[in-house]
Scaffold this motif. Structure first.
Motif, PDB file in Angstrom:
ATOM      1  N   UNK B  10       7.082   7.846   7.370  1.00  0.00           N
ATOM      2  CA  UNK B  10       6.296   6.726   6.831  1.00  0.00           C
ATOM      3  C   UNK B  10       4.862   6.855   7.352  1.00  0.00           C
ATOM      4  N   UNK B  11       3.855   6.890   6.431  1.00  0.00           N
ATOM      5  CA  UNK B  11       2.481   6.911   6.944  1.00  0.00           C
ATOM      6  C   UNK B  11       1.766   5.582   6.714  1.00  0.00           C
ATOM      7  N   UNK B  12       2.262   4.824   5.759  1.00  0.00           N
ATOM      8  CA  UNK B  12       1.642   3.518   5.506  1.00  0.00           C
ATOM      9  C   UNK B  12       2.750   2.490   5.428  1.00  0.00           C
ATOM     10  N   UNK B  13       2.642   1.453   6.266  1.00  0.00           N
ATOM     11  CA  UNK B  13       3.683   0.433   6.283  1.00  0.00           C
ATOM     12  C   UNK B  13       3.031  -0.929   6.140  1.00  0.00           C
ATOM     13  N   UNK B  14       3.390  -1.637   5.067  1.00  0.00           N
ATOM     14  CA  UNK B  14       2.828  -2.967   4.843  1.00  0.00           C
ATOM     15  C   UNK B  14       3.881  -3.987   5.222  1.00  0.00           C
ATOM     16  N   UNK B  15       3.495  -4.935   6.075  1.00  0.00           N
ATOM     17  CA  UNK B  15       4.485  -5.890   6.570  1.00  0.00           C
ATOM     18  C   UNK B  15       4.071  -7.313   6.259  1.00  0.00           C
ATOM     19  N   UNK B  16       4.890  -8.004   5.496  1.00  0.00           N
ATOM     20  CA  UNK B  16       4.741  -9.438   5.222  1.00  0.00           C
ATOM     21  C   UNK B  16       3.326  -9.828   4.785  1.00  0.00           C
ATOM     22  N   UNK B  17       2.825  -9.103   3.802  1.00  0.00           N
ATOM     23  CA  UNK B  17       1.460  -9.379   3.349  1.00  0.00           C
ATOM     24  C   UNK B  17       1.432 -10.613   2.450  1.00  0.00           C
ATOM     25  N   UNK B  18       0.561 -11.568   2.785  1.00  0.00           N
ATOM     26  CA  UNK B  18       0.319 -12.715   1.900  1.00  0.00           C
ATOM     27  C   UNK B  18      -1.166 -12.833   1.656  1.00  0.00           C
ATOM     28  N   UNK B  19      -1.529 -13.040   0.395  1.00  0.00           N
ATOM     29  CA  UNK B  19      -2.931 -13.122   0.013  1.00  0.00           C
ATOM     30  C   UNK B  19      -3.119 -14.323  -0.900  1.00  0.00           C
ATOM     31  N   UNK B  20      -4.105 -15.160  -0.575  1.00  0.00           N
ATOM     32  CA  UNK B  20      -4.365 -16.339  -1.405  1.00  0.00           C
ATOM     33  C   UNK B  20      -5.837 -16.368  -1.811  1.00  0.00           C
ATOM     34  N   UNK B  31       6.491  -6.704   1.716  1.00  0.00           N
ATOM     35  CA  UNK B  31       6.619  -5.596   2.652  1.00  0.00           C
ATOM     36  C   UNK B  31       7.121  -4.372   1.913  1.00  0.00           C
ATOM     37  N   UNK B  32       6.481  -3.262   2.137  1.00  0.00           N
ATOM     38  CA  UNK B  32       7.062  -1.995   1.702  1.00  0.00           C
ATOM     39  C   UNK B  32       6.357  -0.868   2.435  1.00  0.00           C
ATOM     40  N   UNK B  33       6.921   0.324   2.379  1.00  0.00           N
ATOM     41  CA  UNK B  33       6.294   1.428   3.083  1.00  0.00           C
ATOM     42  C   UNK B  33       6.058   2.604   2.144  1.00  0.00           C
ATOM     43  N   UNK B  34       5.222   3.498   2.584  1.00  0.00           N
ATOM     44  CA  UNK B  34       4.913   4.698   1.806  1.00  0.00           C
ATOM     45  C   UNK B  34       5.115   5.888   2.727  1.00  0.00           C
ATOM     46  N   UNK B  35       5.897   6.868   2.244  1.00  0.00           N
ATOM     47  CA  UNK B  35       6.157   8.047   3.066  1.00  0.00           C
ATOM     48  C   UNK B  35       5.241   9.174   2.676  1.00  0.00           C
ATOM     49  N   UNK B  36       5.029  10.063   3.615  1.00  0.00           N
ATOM     50  CA  UNK B  36       4.158  11.204   3.360  1.00  0.00           C
ATOM     51  C   UNK B  36       4.683  12.037   2.199  1.00  0.00           C
ATOM     52  N   UNK B  37       3.756  12.468   1.351  1.00  0.00           N
ATOM     53  CA  UNK B  37       4.041  13.357   0.227  1.00  0.00           C
ATOM     54  C   UNK B  37       4.796  12.720  -0.925  1.00  0.00           C
ATOM     55  N   UNK B  38       5.132  11.457  -0.836  1.00  0.00           N
ATOM     56  CA  UNK B  38       5.893  10.905  -1.955  1.00  0.00           C
ATOM     57  C   UNK B  38       4.959  10.324  -3.014  1.00  0.00           C
ATOM     58  N   UNK B  39       5.528  10.123  -4.197  1.00  0.00           N
ATOM     59  CA  UNK B  39       4.832   9.373  -5.236  1.00  0.00           C
ATOM     60  C   UNK B  39       5.501   8.011  -5.298  1.00  0.00           C
ATOM     61  N   UNK B  40       4.725   6.993  -4.952  1.00  0.00           N
ATOM     62  CA  UNK B  40       5.262   5.648  -4.819  1.00  0.00           C
ATOM     63  C   UNK B  40       4.669   4.815  -5.949  1.00  0.00           C
ATOM     64  N   UNK B  41       5.502   4.241  -6.793  1.00  0.00           N
ATOM     65  CA  UNK B  41       4.971   3.450  -7.901  1.00  0.00           C
ATOM     66  C   UNK B  41       5.087   1.964  -7.600  1.00  0.00           C
ATOM     67  N   UNK B  42       4.077   1.211  -8.063  1.00  0.00           N
ATOM     68  CA  UNK B  42       4.172  -0.252  -8.025  1.00  0.00           C
ATOM     69  C   UNK B  42       4.184  -0.706  -9.468  1.00  0.00           C
ATOM     70  N   UNK B  43       5.231  -1.412  -9.868  1.00  0.00           N
ATOM     71  CA  UNK B  43       5.276  -1.892 -11.248  1.00  0.00           C
ATOM     72  C   UNK B  43       5.482  -3.395 -11.241  1.00  0.00           C
ATOM     73  N   UNK B  69       0.142  -1.067   8.800  1.00  0.00           N
ATOM     74  CA  UNK B  69       0.252   0.023   9.766  1.00  0.00           C
ATOM     75  C   UNK B  69      -0.059   1.314   9.027  1.00  0.00           C
ATOM     76  N   UNK B  70      -1.161   1.924   9.391  1.00  0.00           N
ATOM     77  CA  UNK B  70      -1.545   3.160   8.716  1.00  0.00           C
ATOM     78  C   UNK B  70      -1.804   4.230   9.759  1.00  0.00           C
ATOM     79  N   UNK B  76      -4.581  -6.050  11.157  1.00  0.00           N
ATOM     80  CA  UNK B  76      -4.323  -7.257  10.373  1.00  0.00           C
ATOM     81  C   UNK B  76      -4.822  -7.058   8.952  1.00  0.00           C
ATOM     82  N   UNK B  77      -5.984  -6.440   8.819  1.00  0.00           N
ATOM     83  CA  UNK B  77      -6.464  -6.101   7.485  1.00  0.00           C
ATOM     84  C   UNK B  77      -7.275  -4.808   7.556  1.00  0.00           C
ATOM     85  N   UNK B  78      -7.538  -4.244   6.394  1.00  0.00           N
ATOM     86  CA  UNK B  78      -8.294  -2.999   6.312  1.00  0.00           C
ATOM     87  C   UNK B  78      -9.765  -3.312   6.074  1.00  0.00           C
TER      88      UNK B  78
END
Lengths: 297, 262, 363
Positions: B10-20, B31-43, B69-70, B76-78
């Motif tokens: 896992x290179x990028x891990x998003x935890x309990x993100x809330x945005x208003x 929450x979701x994570x992204x692993x190295x070399x994968x193609x991760x889709x958001x639909x 977590x990157x 807390x934010x980027x």
């Protein structure tokens, strides 16, 4: 203390008159998204035309309606030949076009009437109000008071015009979304024509008042330019903002001139409103009453 | 199709993100994570919060709650600059190219963080600035070759058709040699042929350059074909997460897309 | 027929990224420089060019070109509209004057550079609002610069060395024992400074710093996302632009007018320079020169025209009206260009070149 109030009241009164000029900008900006830099030149043109007509022997009662006709024609021509060809262009392009328009109108006014300073007499004397002078020992110019009265009435009428009449509603619809307004059958160009005519009328009133107060001369365009800091304070889209902004600028520049001026050699009225507006911008870019802009991508 | 490709940690891990925004909840507890070399889709359907999610990842929006977590660093934010610096590049849903510049200049901007020259050296040009320009030009030309846009190199991007603009935008993102590439609807508005080209490029980027890809896409055929894992958003909430097959058979996802009978 | 690049192949990236990659353009610029540096001096020596040509046309043309170039960096390349150009010129002029006045043996070029740096510092300060505001809000804010600087220079006696009228008399331009005191030598001096600075500007806009400005101009959000820092980029544009305007202001005082007062750098001058870039071409180095030529020549042509009216058909145009008509023509030209060719004369030149590639064939 009396002196303080004198200065404050004089400042507030000229502030009302700044608000009047600023209103011309707000009208056009609200309706067409154009920041019409030439509003000041229109004020100058109106004042010079009235004064020129009076000087050539017409009575004021004839000169003012004639000038009004000229202002409406000028407004309609501007809409047709400057803004219509530039519709949907970037706002900065439109802004620069109105700077070109400023030069054109200033040149036109002086080509017709010459560049000499003219006096304009509206029949209101610029003397202190007697009863106030006697009772509270505060000198307040009768002219300024009447002038701001006229300005206040005009501002109120316009506010009612925009909120209560059919044209006013159409105008607000146009301001919100041009295409949506078009799609429900609001005649866009018709509306813009009306707005430019109204802006011309506002410029006429402002030109008469400022012209009678300071003399009709090129420097009027600088007075009109003071409407810019007023707008920055009040927000470009808000009528109440223009009024409050005008009062703040009018009062603060007079107070600054009287109380700060002596320490720095005077003449700070010329730049104080701009610097005040600039500092304000850094703190609150959307103005006192403007809507907060959320950047989306 | 991805034999030989190794999906890593896992290179990028998003935890309990809330945005208003004001009172509107754009993202709620995601929450979701992204692993190295994968193609991760958001639909997800329109307005589900997909673009907001990308904007959170590269710091355009700052979430009120949650943790990012990157590369092992907890935040807390980027911050947009930090994101770019640490290898996050992206394309936009509505093409965000620099319209007044040529294709070549647009792609060269993608290399700005790798340039050391300052404005004084730039002004003098002959010497270090020229050497640097040419070195980066060489790299940019590789990307131009890779994406097959040699013929439009010197064309102002404003004059290009939509499909090519999308490709130039991808080129600009690749010029930064990113470790994560965020693609916001890279195939929207394209015809079948253009989509096939774009798919091929995305797979090649992933395969040959080893770039991790997070993409938003509406074309379900494409998504199911090329992605390794899919996260599904609806009304700002995560409703499913898994392989294309798992997601396809998930009842919540079917409901979200087809609507539920009441 | 003559302007065709077929057969000119580029084998290296260095060749491909030259300023004038096409051979005909190289010849063209060489010819222009030869005329400017050799041809015009030759004409002057043989008496074909009067003093008037230098003092009223060539020197002001070059100085305004430099100021327009400065504004173009800020407005054309970085997309930040400014109405305070003249104020930055004033800072450059008065700062150079004071460096010359107060430091013995100050070389004139160093004084100009220091003057430019002072203008750059002022530019950074008054550019700060650009971090938060844009468009005509920023334009309105730059008016603060215009009015404040001119007031400051008028009121603070130190800047004008306590001259009672506020007018300063620029010192002589002296270098290596040679005094540039004829209109002709001043022209050559200005020409050299402007040529070098135009070259530096061209280098900046074709490399990373230039790309950062254009990126911020075209799409600031995307620029930020790929790693350009908006604050630094905008302030850099303000600084470099003001530096150019500052040096132009110093030349304006030293090589053109000789004596200046703060009021000489008024809002009207700012507008004139803005008009130069609109007419010449926003975001074009060449456009700065074309626009300046246009604005400098237009009043002269109008003047000739009124004289012509007077002598041929006996219509006498009073000078007051003539200057009003000049204002109207300026205004109308701005509107005309914005509507018909927003990229100005520079774009027309480019279109002309493309036509020339094909000539005499239609396609």
């Amino acid at each position: 203390m009396q002196f303080f109030f004198e200065v404050l009241i004089a400042g507030l009164l000229s502030g009302v008159m700044y608000a009047l000029v600023a209103l011309g900008y707000v009208l056009i900006y609200k309706a067409s998204g154009v920041f019409n830099f030439a509003q000041g030149a229109m004020v100058f043109f109106a004042a010079l035309t009235t004064a020129g007509l009076v000087d050539s022997g017409l009575s004021l009662w004839l000169a003012v309606p004639l000038t009004m006709v000229a202002m409406v024609v000028l407004g309609l021509l501007t809409e047709k030949f400057v803004l219509r060809p530039l519709v949907a262009q970037h706002e900065i392009t439109l802004f620069m076009a109105t700077i070109g328009l400023t030069f054109f109108i200033e040149g036109l006014a002086q080509a017709i009437w010459g560049a000499n300073v003219r006096a304009l007499d509206l029949g209101i004397e610029d003397v202190p109000l007697e009863w106030l002078l006697e009772s509270a020992n505060i000198a307040v110019s009768q002219f300024d008071l009447i002038a701001s009265g006229i300005a206040a009435v005009l501002v109120t009428l316009l506010a009612i015009f925009f909120s209560k009449t059919k044209i006013g509603r159409a105008l607000r619809a146009v301001a919100d979304d041009h295409q949506a307004a078009l799609s429900i059958g609001i005649p866009l160009q018709h509306i813009w024509g009306i707005v430019w005519a109204v802006a011309g009328f506002v410029a006429l009133v402002a030109g008469l008042l400022w012209g009678a107060r300071n003399g009709v001369q090129f420097a009027l365009t600088f007075v009109a330019l003071k409407a810019l800091p007023v707008l920055i304070l009040g927000g470009f889209t808000s009528v109440p903002g223009a009024i409050v902004g005008g009062l703040i600028i009018g009062a603060s520049e007079k107070l600054a001139e009287v109380y700060l001026g002596p320490y720095v050699g005077g003449g700070i009225e010329g730049w104080f409103p701009y610097v005040l507006a600039l500092l304000f911008l850094v703190v609150r870019p959307e103005g006192l009453f403007g809507e907060r802009i959320i950047r989306r991508i | 199709m991805d034999e030989g490709r190794k999906i890593g940690e896992v290179i990028l891990d998003l935890k309990n993100i809330s945005l208003r925004f004001g009172g509107v909840n754009a993202l709620t507890d995601i929450s979701f994570d992204v692993r190295q070399h994968e193609i991760r889709a958001i639909i997800g359907p329109n307005g589900a919060g997909k673009s907001s999610m990308l904007n959170v990842i590269n710091g355009v929006y700052r979430p009120q709650e949650g943790e990012i977590v990157y590369l092992g660093k907890h935040r807390h934010d980027m911050d947009t600059y930090e994101a770019a610096k640490s290898g996050i590049a992206r394309t936009f849903q509505n093409i965000a190219l620099f319209k007044g510049m040529t294709v070549l200049d647009n792609i060269m901007t993608g290399r700005n963080l790798k340039m050391k020259s300052n404005f004084l050296l730039d002004a003098l040009y002959w010497g270090p600035a020229q050497r640097e320009e040419i070195a980066h030009r060489r790299k940019v030309e590789e990307i131009i070759d890779f994406l097959e846009i040699q013929h439009i190199r010197k064309t102002p991007v404003g004059r290009l058709p939509y499909g090519l603009q999308k490709r130039v935008e991808l080129a600009r993102a690749l010029a930064a040699e990113p470790s994560i590439l965020l693609l916001d609807e890279p195939m929207a508005g394209m015809n079948v042929e253009e989509k096939q080209d774009m798919c091929r490029f995305i797979l090649d980027v992933n395969d040959q350059l080893g770039t991790t890809i997070v993409l938003i896409e509406h074309d379900m055929g494409v998504v199911m074909d090329i992605s390794d894992r899919v996260v599904v958003l609806d009304y700002g909430r995560k409703i499913a997460d898994g392989t294309p097959d798992e997601v396809r058979s998930n009842q919540d996802v079917i409901d979200a897309y087809l609507g539920v009978a009441h | 027929m003559f302007y065709r690049e077929s057969g000119q192949f580029k084998a290296t990236y260095a060749e491909d990224s030259e300023i004038f990659p096409i051979r005909q353009d190289k010849i063209g610029i060489a010819v222009i420089l030869a005329i400017a540096f050799l041809g015009i001096p030759l004409l002057a020596k043989t008496g074909f060019l009067s003093d008037y040509a230098f003092t009223a046309i060539l020197t002001p043309f070059l100085i305004f070109s430099l100021a327009a170039l400065g504004l173009n960096i800020l407005t054309g390349y970085a997309g930040q509209l400014s109405l305070g150009t003249a104020a930055f010129m004033a800072v450059g002029a008065f700062a150079s004057y004071n460096f010359m006045l107060r430091i013995d043996g100050m070389p004139i070029l160093v004084a100009f550079i220091l003057g430019g740096l002072c203008a750059a510092a002022v530019g950074i300060i008054f550019g700060l609002p650009s971090i938060r505001i844009r468009g005509f809000y920023l334009a309105a804010a730059t008016l603060a610069t215009q009015f404040f600087i001119v007031w400051c220079l008028t009121k603070v006696g130190w800047f004008t060395n306590y001259s009672s009228s506020g007018v300063i008399t620029a010192q002589k331009i002296m270098m290596f024992g040679y005094t540039f005191d004829t209109s002709f030598s001043k022209y050559l001096f200005v020409l050299s400074v402007v040529s070098v600075m135009a070259l530096l500007a061209k280098n900046m806009v074709r490399t990373n710093v230039g790309r950062s400005w254009m990126a911020i101009r075209d799409m600031d959000m995307a620029a930020e996302v790929i790693g350009f820092r908006p604050v630094r980029t905008k302030l850099m544009a303000f600084a470099v632009s003001s530096f150019y305007c500052g040096v132009a202001g110093a030349l304006f005082a030293y090589a053109y007018l000789g004596t200046v007062e703060p009021e000489g750098f008024n809002l009207d001058l700012s507008f004139r320079i803005l008009f130069m870039i609109i007419i010449g071409g926003v975001g074009s180095i060449l456009g700065s020169f074309l626009g300046s030529a246009f604005i400098v020549l237009l009043p002269i042509l109008l003047n000739m025209f009124t004289h012509f009216l007077d002598s041929s058909i006996g219509v006498d145009v009073p000078s007051g009206i003539a200057s009003s008509i000049e204002l109207m023509v300026f205004g109308a030209m701005i509107i005309f260009f914005l509507i018909v060719e927003p990229h100005g004369l520079a774009r027309l030149w480019q279109i002309g070149k493309e036509k020339l590639r094909l000539w005499p064939f239609p396609h």
